[in-house]
Design an enzyme around this catalytic site. Structure first.
Site, PDB file in Angstrom:
ATOM      1  N   TYR A  33      11.416  10.513  -1.492  1.00 41.38           N
ATOM      2  CA  TYR A  33      11.261   9.797  -0.490  1.00 41.38           C
ATOM      3  C   TYR A  33      11.950   8.381  -0.365  1.00 41.38           C
ATOM      4  O   TYR A  33      12.628   8.129   0.593  1.00 41.38           O
ATOM      5  CB  TYR A  33       9.617   9.285  -0.560  1.00 41.38           C
ATOM      6  CG  TYR A  33       9.318   8.148   0.552  1.00 41.38           C
ATOM      7  CD1 TYR A  33       9.403   8.658   1.926  1.00 41.38           C
ATOM      8  CD2 TYR A  33       8.993   7.075   0.312  1.00 41.38           C
ATOM      9  CE1 TYR A  33       8.752   7.920   3.042  1.00 41.38           C
ATOM     10  CE2 TYR A  33       8.391   6.108   1.237  1.00 41.38           C
ATOM     11  CZ  TYR A  33       8.481   6.759   2.574  1.00 41.38           C
ATOM     12  OH  TYR A  33       8.003   5.773   3.347  1.00 41.38           O
ATOM     13  N   LYS A  37      15.288   7.636   2.256  1.00 38.65           N
ATOM     14  CA  LYS A  37      15.146   5.978   3.194  1.00 38.65           C
ATOM     15  C   LYS A  37      16.628   5.421   2.985  1.00 38.65           C
ATOM     16  O   LYS A  37      17.322   4.783   3.785  1.00 38.65           O
ATOM     17  CB  LYS A  37      14.219   5.423   2.724  1.00 38.65           C
ATOM     18  CG  LYS A  37      12.740   6.152   3.064  1.00 38.65           C
ATOM     19  CD  LYS A  37      11.714   5.233   2.800  1.00 38.65           C
ATOM     20  CE  LYS A  37      11.710   4.029   3.857  1.00 38.65           C
ATOM     21  NZ  LYS A  37      10.325   3.071   3.722  1.00 38.65           N
ATOM     22  N   ASN A  62       3.715  -1.387   4.540  1.00 39.26           N
ATOM     23  CA  ASN A  62       2.820  -0.438   4.840  1.00 39.26           C
ATOM     24  C   ASN A  62       2.090  -0.689   6.332  1.00 39.26           C
ATOM     25  O   ASN A  62       1.376  -1.540   6.507  1.00 39.26           O
ATOM     26  CB  ASN A  62       1.623  -0.580   3.914  1.00 39.26           C
ATOM     27  CG  ASN A  62       2.126  -0.172   2.558  1.00 39.26           C
ATOM     28  OD1 ASN A  62       2.897  -0.414   1.899  1.00 39.26           O
ATOM     29  ND2 ASN A  62       1.204   0.719   1.938  1.00 39.26           N
ATOM     30  N   ARG A 101       0.221  -4.382  -2.270  1.00 42.26           N
ATOM     31  CA  ARG A 101       1.135  -4.105  -0.767  1.00 42.26           C
ATOM     32  C   ARG A 101       1.112  -4.976   0.066  1.00 42.26           C
ATOM     33  O   ARG A 101       0.412  -5.990   0.070  1.00 42.26           O
ATOM     34  CB  ARG A 101       0.380  -2.684  -0.352  1.00 42.26           C
ATOM     35  CG  ARG A 101       0.467  -1.770  -1.425  1.00 42.26           C
ATOM     36  CD  ARG A 101       1.616  -0.878  -1.707  1.00 42.26           C
ATOM     37  NE  ARG A 101       1.594   0.295  -2.790  1.00 42.26           N
ATOM     38  CZ  ARG A 101       1.495   0.290  -3.843  1.00 42.26           C
ATOM     39  NH1 ARG A 101       1.386  -0.830  -4.720  1.00 42.26           N
ATOM     40  NH2 ARG A 101       1.513   1.362  -4.733  1.00 42.26           N
TER      41      ARG A 101
END
Length: 207
Positions: A33, A37, A62, A101
């Site tokens: 992942y 990116k 997020n 996060r």
């Protein structure tokens, strides 16, 4: 497996203190992942160099808010928590809930896109500039589950101690460059955004 989730210093063993990561930090993707990116940025940068084009990359954190899909691997932890609450179940929080996060509302992300589209025309030819796109205020996964449960009126979260190998303990970035250079700033606060998200049905569109 022993329930010690904070990574220690590899040299002295003391607990590490999480901080904000800037765009110029060395990149070292550890999974597919992350690698894909970064590859997108490299492709855009190569295009800009070879054609004299201009490019801006927004590194979303997020993202959450109305319109998120339900129960897909890409939807993110906030969507999983909301889906559990809709079923009348308690959100299940992995590890000890202390993972940090940066939850940024979809309307703020949409505005960042609009600002970037306006700004790209005046950028230096042949250059890609990356911008972190986050709220700038980290929250833990446990706090997120609790905020959604309170707003939804559902069961309180359950901290399970489960874990997934490969999950990053803390990942929060410094979005100061986007604020300083493009004049963007997030407008939707954490409590406000989570309350809206808790009340929105999957498939609702953000305005």
């Amino acid at each position: 497996a022993a329930g010690r989730f904070e990574p220690p210093c590899p040299t002295c063993g003391a607990p590490l203190v999480p901080g904000l990561v800037g765009e110029d930090a060395p990149v070292d993707p550890r999974n597919v992942y992350a690698t894909t990116k970064l590859t997108q940025e490299h492709l855009a940068s190569a295009w800009a160099r070879s054609t004299g084009g201009r490019a801006i990359a927004l590194r979303y954190h997020n993202v959450y808010g109305p319109g998120m899909p339900r129960d897909t691997p890409y939807a993110g932890v906030a969507a999983f928590f909301r889906s559990a609450l809709e079923r009348g179940e308690a959100p299940r929080v992995f590890e000890d809930g202390g993972q940090r996060r940066d939850f940024v509302h979809v309307r703020d992300v949409a505005e960042a896109n609009a600002v970037a589209l306006e700004a790209v025309h005046g950028r230096e030819p042949g250059v890609l500039t990356a911008y972190n796109t986050g709220s700038g205020t980290p929250h833990t996964v446990g706090e997120t589950a609790a905020a959604l449960a309170a707003a939804h009126g559902g069961p309180e979260p359950v901290v399970t101690g489960e874990f997934r190998l490969g999950d990053v303990r803390h990942i929060t970035a410094d979005s100061g460059r986007l604020r300083a250079e493009l004049g963007w700033k997030p407008r939707v606060g954490f409590d406000e955004g989570m309350a809206e998200f808790a009340a929105s049905a999957p498939g609702d569109t953000a305005c």
